[in-house]
Design a protein around this motif. Structure first.
Motif, PDB file in Angstrom:
ATOM      1  N   VAL A 134      36.155  39.940  48.340  1.00  0.00           N
ATOM      2  CA  VAL A 134      36.596  40.615  47.119  1.00  0.00           C
ATOM      3  C   VAL A 134      38.124  40.719  47.141  1.00  0.00           C
ATOM      4  O   VAL A 134      38.695  41.178  48.134  1.00  0.00           O
ATOM      5  CB  VAL A 134      35.981  42.022  47.005  1.00  0.00           C
ATOM      6  N   THR A 135      38.772  40.294  46.063  1.00  0.00           N
ATOM      7  CA  THR A 135      40.233  40.341  45.992  1.00  0.00           C
ATOM      8  C   THR A 135      40.667  40.973  44.671  1.00  0.00           C
ATOM      9  O   THR A 135      39.915  40.997  43.690  1.00  0.00           O
ATOM     10  CB  THR A 135      40.831  38.929  46.113  1.00  0.00           C
ATOM     11  N   TYR A 136      41.906  41.453  44.649  1.00  0.00           N
ATOM     12  CA  TYR A 136      42.422  42.124  43.457  1.00  0.00           C
ATOM     13  C   TYR A 136      43.940  41.981  43.405  1.00  0.00           C
ATOM     14  O   TYR A 136      44.601  41.718  44.424  1.00  0.00           O
ATOM     15  CB  TYR A 136      42.028  43.602  43.461  1.00  0.00           C
ATOM     16  N   ASN A 137      44.492  42.151  42.201  1.00  0.00           N
ATOM     17  CA  ASN A 137      45.953  42.161  42.053  1.00  0.00           C
ATOM     18  C   ASN A 137      46.391  43.486  41.435  1.00  0.00           C
ATOM     19  O   ASN A 137      45.573  44.408  41.262  1.00  0.00           O
ATOM     20  CB  ASN A 137      46.434  40.954  41.233  1.00  0.00           C
ATOM     21  N   ASP A 138      47.660  43.578  41.057  1.00  0.00           N
ATOM     22  CA  ASP A 138      48.179  44.859  40.567  1.00  0.00           C
ATOM     23  C   ASP A 138      47.704  45.211  39.163  1.00  0.00           C
ATOM     24  O   ASP A 138      47.990  46.302  38.652  1.00  0.00           O
ATOM     25  CB  ASP A 138      49.710  44.876  40.635  1.00  0.00           C
ATOM     26  N   LYS A 139      46.967  44.299  38.516  1.00  0.00           N
ATOM     27  CA  LYS A 139      46.399  44.603  37.201  1.00  0.00           C
ATOM     28  C   LYS A 139      45.064  45.326  37.313  1.00  0.00           C
ATOM     29  O   LYS A 139      44.547  45.840  36.312  1.00  0.00           O
ATOM     30  CB  LYS A 139      46.226  43.310  36.404  1.00  0.00           C
ATOM     31  N   ALA A 140      44.498  45.362  38.478  1.00  0.00           N
ATOM     32  CA  ALA A 140      43.206  46.030  38.685  1.00  0.00           C
ATOM     33  C   ALA A 140      43.390  47.548  38.633  1.00  0.00           C
ATOM     34  O   ALA A 140      44.380  48.092  39.108  1.00  0.00           O
ATOM     35  CB  ALA A 140      42.616  45.622  40.025  1.00  0.00           C
ATOM     36  N   ALA A 143      40.449  52.883  40.071  1.00  0.00           N
ATOM     37  CA  ALA A 143      39.046  53.281  40.195  1.00  0.00           C
ATOM     38  C   ALA A 143      38.169  52.082  40.553  1.00  0.00           C
ATOM     39  O   ALA A 143      37.212  52.208  41.339  1.00  0.00           O
ATOM     40  CB  ALA A 143      38.561  53.908  38.898  1.00  0.00           C
ATOM     41  N   ASP A 144      38.490  50.919  39.997  1.00  0.00           N
ATOM     42  CA  ASP A 144      37.711  49.712  40.304  1.00  0.00           C
ATOM     43  C   ASP A 144      37.941  49.262  41.744  1.00  0.00           C
ATOM     44  O   ASP A 144      37.010  48.856  42.437  1.00  0.00           O
ATOM     45  CB  ASP A 144      38.084  48.584  39.340  1.00  0.00           C
ATOM     46  N   VAL A 145      39.200  49.327  42.174  1.00  0.00           N
ATOM     47  CA  VAL A 145      39.516  48.958  43.557  1.00  0.00           C
ATOM     48  C   VAL A 145      38.793  49.890  44.530  1.00  0.00           C
ATOM     49  O   VAL A 145      38.220  49.445  45.530  1.00  0.00           O
ATOM     50  CB  VAL A 145      41.035  49.000  43.797  1.00  0.00           C
ATOM     51  N   LYS A 167      44.846  35.076  39.283  1.00  0.00           N
ATOM     52  CA  LYS A 167      44.899  35.244  37.828  1.00  0.00           C
ATOM     53  C   LYS A 167      44.121  36.465  37.339  1.00  0.00           C
ATOM     54  O   LYS A 167      44.566  37.177  36.443  1.00  0.00           O
ATOM     55  CB  LYS A 167      44.367  33.979  37.148  1.00  0.00           C
ATOM     56  N   GLY A 168      42.952  36.674  37.884  1.00  0.00           N
ATOM     57  CA  GLY A 168      42.122  37.776  37.420  1.00  0.00           C
ATOM     58  C   GLY A 168      42.420  39.069  38.156  1.00  0.00           C
ATOM     59  O   GLY A 168      42.852  39.055  39.313  1.00  0.00           O
ATOM     60  N   PRO A 169      42.166  40.224  37.528  1.00  0.00           N
ATOM     61  CA  PRO A 169      42.399  41.504  38.203  1.00  0.00           C
ATOM     62  C   PRO A 169      41.459  41.727  39.384  1.00  0.00           C
ATOM     63  O   PRO A 169      41.853  42.271  40.414  1.00  0.00           O
ATOM     64  CB  PRO A 169      42.164  42.541  37.103  1.00  0.00           C
ATOM     65  N   LEU A 170      40.208  41.293  39.215  1.00  0.00           N
ATOM     66  CA  LEU A 170      39.198  41.443  40.266  1.00  0.00           C
ATOM     67  C   LEU A 170      38.453  40.123  40.398  1.00  0.00           C
ATOM     68  O   LEU A 170      37.946  39.589  39.411  1.00  0.00           O
ATOM     69  CB  LEU A 170      38.201  42.552  39.916  1.00  0.00           C
ATOM     70  N   MET A 171      38.366  39.608  41.614  1.00  0.00           N
ATOM     71  CA  MET A 171      37.688  38.327  41.823  1.00  0.00           C
ATOM     72  C   MET A 171      36.792  38.405  43.057  1.00  0.00           C
ATOM     73  O   MET A 171      37.143  39.057  44.045  1.00  0.00           O
ATOM     74  CB  MET A 171      38.710  37.195  41.963  1.00  0.00           C
ATOM     75  N   LEU A 172      35.650  37.752  42.961  1.00  0.00           N
ATOM     76  CA  LEU A 172      34.702  37.698  44.070  1.00  0.00           C
ATOM     77  C   LEU A 172      34.506  36.244  44.451  1.00  0.00           C
ATOM     78  O   LEU A 172      34.260  35.392  43.580  1.00  0.00           O
ATOM     79  CB  LEU A 172      33.358  38.316  43.682  1.00  0.00           C
ATOM     80  N   THR A 180      35.242  36.015  38.261  1.00  0.00           N
ATOM     81  CA  THR A 180      36.288  36.946  37.835  1.00  0.00           C
ATOM     82  C   THR A 180      35.667  38.023  36.956  1.00  0.00           C
ATOM     83  O   THR A 180      34.911  37.715  36.027  1.00  0.00           O
ATOM     84  CB  THR A 180      37.385  36.216  37.048  1.00  0.00           C
ATOM     85  N   VAL A 181      35.966  39.282  37.253  1.00  0.00           N
ATOM     86  CA  VAL A 181      35.459  40.397  36.436  1.00  0.00           C
ATOM     87  C   VAL A 181      36.619  41.338  36.118  1.00  0.00           C
ATOM     88  O   VAL A 181      37.652  41.326  36.782  1.00  0.00           O
ATOM     89  CB  VAL A 181      34.339  41.177  37.159  1.00  0.00           C
ATOM     90  N   LYS A 182      36.419  42.143  35.095  1.00  0.00           N
ATOM     91  CA  LYS A 182      37.444  43.105  34.695  1.00  0.00           C
ATOM     92  C   LYS A 182      37.137  44.514  35.181  1.00  0.00           C
ATOM     93  O   LYS A 182      38.005  45.384  35.140  1.00  0.00           O
ATOM     94  CB  LYS A 182      37.581  43.102  33.169  1.00  0.00           C
ATOM     95  N   SER A 183      35.897  44.731  35.619  1.00  0.00           N
ATOM     96  CA  SER A 183      35.492  46.076  36.027  1.00  0.00           C
ATOM     97  C   SER A 183      34.498  46.007  37.181  1.00  0.00           C
ATOM     98  O   SER A 183      33.671  45.085  37.259  1.00  0.00           O
ATOM     99  CB  SER A 183      34.857  46.815  34.851  1.00  0.00           C
ATOM    100  N   ALA A 184      34.559  46.998  38.050  1.00  0.00           N
ATOM    101  CA  ALA A 184      33.620  47.082  39.170  1.00  0.00           C
ATOM    102  C   ALA A 184      32.216  47.401  38.701  1.00  0.00           C
ATOM    103  O   ALA A 184      31.244  47.189  39.436  1.00  0.00           O
ATOM    104  CB  ALA A 184      34.083  48.149  40.161  1.00  0.00           C
ATOM    105  N   THR A 185      32.074  47.900  37.473  1.00  0.00           N
ATOM    106  CA  THR A 185      30.756  48.235  36.946  1.00  0.00           C
ATOM    107  C   THR A 185      30.056  47.036  36.314  1.00  0.00           C
ATOM    108  O   THR A 185      28.900  47.157  35.885  1.00  0.00           O
ATOM    109  CB  THR A 185      30.867  49.359  35.899  1.00  0.00           C
TER     110      THR A 185
END
Length: 215
Positions: A134-140, A143-145, A167-172, A180-185
């Motif tokens: 699971v990876t993330y950038n500063d756009k995540a 709460a999702d992180v 590129k994506g805020p949250l990637m698996l 790539t997803v925008k939310s942990a939910t």
């Protein structure tokens, strides 16, 4: 006369004793009825509860089987990825990488959450062992992180780290798979974990996820 009185007294005692015994038997009978009734109620509850638990377990098994066998909507796939061990940096065609040549030593992936960037070549080796990264950038969102960190922290064969230039805020990522997803939910997060943690795509299932590099 005395004999008659004694007989009457004895009869009265017997009658009193018999009445006491009758009342005791009645109390015992009521007690047994209450005990049996309570046992039946408890047993019925256990049967109903057991049936509910078995039904819930069956539904959970069905849901997991469906998650493993159904495609993950929106995921990207790569085939025929190299698996050579190298000691030099690798120029991967995707970011984060999902496979290819990699470092001889894997990144520890036994529910490891890293708060700083990790070497991609080591992380790819973890994917080869069946881990989900699971990876993330500063756009995540924070709460999702946090939510994904908690998921990784309770999931063997998974790891998490920041990748600032993705590129994506949250990637698996798993070996050959990426979402790539925008939310942990997002429901696809749970499916990705179910499908790819030690999933069928794993080149080396069961290989170690500890004893490697720990940043």
């Amino acid at each position: 006369m005395t004999s008659a009185k004694n007989q009457n007294s004895s009869a009265a005692r017997r009658a009193k004793l018999e009445e006491a015994r009758r009342k005791e038997r009645a109390r015992e009978r009521r007690s047994r009825i209450i005990t049996i009734t309570a046992a039946v109620v408890v047993l019925a509850g256990l049967v109903a509860g057991g049936g509910y638990l078995m039904s819930a377990a069956d539904e959970q098994d069905k849901a997991e089987e469906q998650a493993r066998t159904s495609p993950v909507t929106g995921e990207k796939s790569w085939d025929d990825l190299d698996q050579d061990h190298v000691r030099t940096p690798v120029d991967y065609p995707m970011n984060p990488p999902v496979g290819g040549d990699h470092d001889p030593v894997w990144m520890n992936c036994d529910a490891d959450v890293y708060t700083e960037a990790i070497p991609k070549e080591n992380a790819v080796h973890s994917l080869e062992h069946g881990a989900v990264w699971v990876t993330y950038n500063d756009k995540a969102k924070d709460a999702d992180v946090e939510a994904l960190s908690e998921r990784v922290a309770r999931t063997p064969y998974s790891l998490m780290s920041p990748v600032a230039d993705q590129k994506g805020p949250l990637m698996l990522s798993a070996w050959g798979k990426q979402l790539t997803v925008k939310s942990a939910t997002d429901a696809r997060v749970a499916q990705f974990f179910t499908k790819y943690v030690q999933g069928a795509q794993t080149p080396e299932p069961g290989a170690a996820c500890s004893g490697g590099v720990a940043k």
